[in-house]
Design a protein around this motif. Structure first.
Motif, short mmCIF file in Angstrom:
data_model
loop_
_atom_site.label_atom_id
_atom_site.label_comp_id
_atom_site.label_asym_id
_atom_site.label_seq_id
_atom_site.Cartn_x
_atom_site.Cartn_y
_atom_site.Cartn_z
N ILE A 1 0.75 -1.16 -0.03
CA ILE A 1 0.07 -0.09 -0.07
C ILE A 1 0.84 1.29 0.03
CG2 ILE A 1 -1.73 1.37 1.32
CD1 ILE A 1 -3.11 -1.23 2.18
N ASN A 2 1.82 1.30 0.73
CA ASN A 2 2.83 2.42 0.91
C ASN A 2 3.81 2.62 -0.14
OD1 ASN A 2 1.65 3.72 3.14
ND2 ASN A 2 2.05 1.92 4.11
N GLY A 3 3.94 1.58 -0.99
CA GLY A 3 4.83 1.70 -2.10
C GLY A 3 6.34 1.57 -1.66
N THR A 4 6.47 0.87 -0.60
CA THR A 4 7.92 0.33 -0.29
C THR A 4 8.45 -0.89 -0.50
OG1 THR A 4 7.08 -0.06 2.05
CG2 THR A 4 8.05 2.09 1.43
N GLY A 5 7.27 -1.66 -1.11
CA GLY A 5 7.27 -3.27 -1.20
C GLY A 5 6.82 -3.54 -2.59
N ALA A 6 6.73 -4.95 -2.91
CA ALA A 6 6.20 -5.30 -4.19
C ALA A 6 4.85 -4.64 -4.36
CB ALA A 6 6.20 -6.81 -4.25
N ASP A 7 4.56 -4.44 -5.77
CA ASP A 7 3.10 -4.13 -6.13
C ASP A 7 2.21 -5.12 -6.01
OD1 ASP A 7 1.28 -2.44 -7.21
OD2 ASP A 7 2.26 -1.86 -8.88
N PHE A 8 0.77 -4.91 -6.16
CA PHE A 8 -0.07 -6.01 -5.94
C PHE A 8 -0.08 -6.61 -7.31
CE2 PHE A 8 -1.90 -3.12 -2.89
CZ PHE A 8 -2.23 -3.91 -1.81
N ARG A 9 -0.32 -8.06 -7.03
CA ARG A 9 -0.41 -9.14 -8.42
C ARG A 9 -1.67 -8.83 -9.02
NH1 ARG A 9 2.50 -12.85 -4.73
NH2 ARG A 9 0.15 -13.61 -4.67
#
Length: 82
Positions: free
Chosen positions: A41-49
């Motif tokens: 959600i916060n853009g610090t990890g992988a994007d939603f598949r």
């Protein structure tokens, strides 16, 4: 503080707040942890598949366009195709 990979999902955060849906709720639906969801959600990890998006949209009846914002660069705004 982790570095952002992309823009956060502000519309998703807003929708969750208005609907009373927590990150824990999303994590349970996807069978993962709230930390994993928080990073997405916060853009610090992988994007939603796409499979995750489909499941969330089906489960919570949220608008799919929350996940698919297409930003047109300022320099390209107003140009027409020739």
């Amino acid at each position: 503080m982790p570095k952002r990979i992309r823009e956060p999902y502000y519309d998703l955060k807003d929708w969750m707040n208005r609907q009373g849906v927590s990150q824990i709720d999303l994590a349970r639906t996807l069978g993962t942890t709230s930390n994993y969801i928080n990073k997405k959600i916060n853009g610090t990890g992988a994007d939603f598949r796409l499979s995750e998006v489909r499941l969330l949209v089906a489960e919570y009846h949220m608008p799919a366009d929350i996940f698919f914002k297409i930003e047109v660069p300022i320099k390209e705004q107003g140009e027409t195709d020739r």
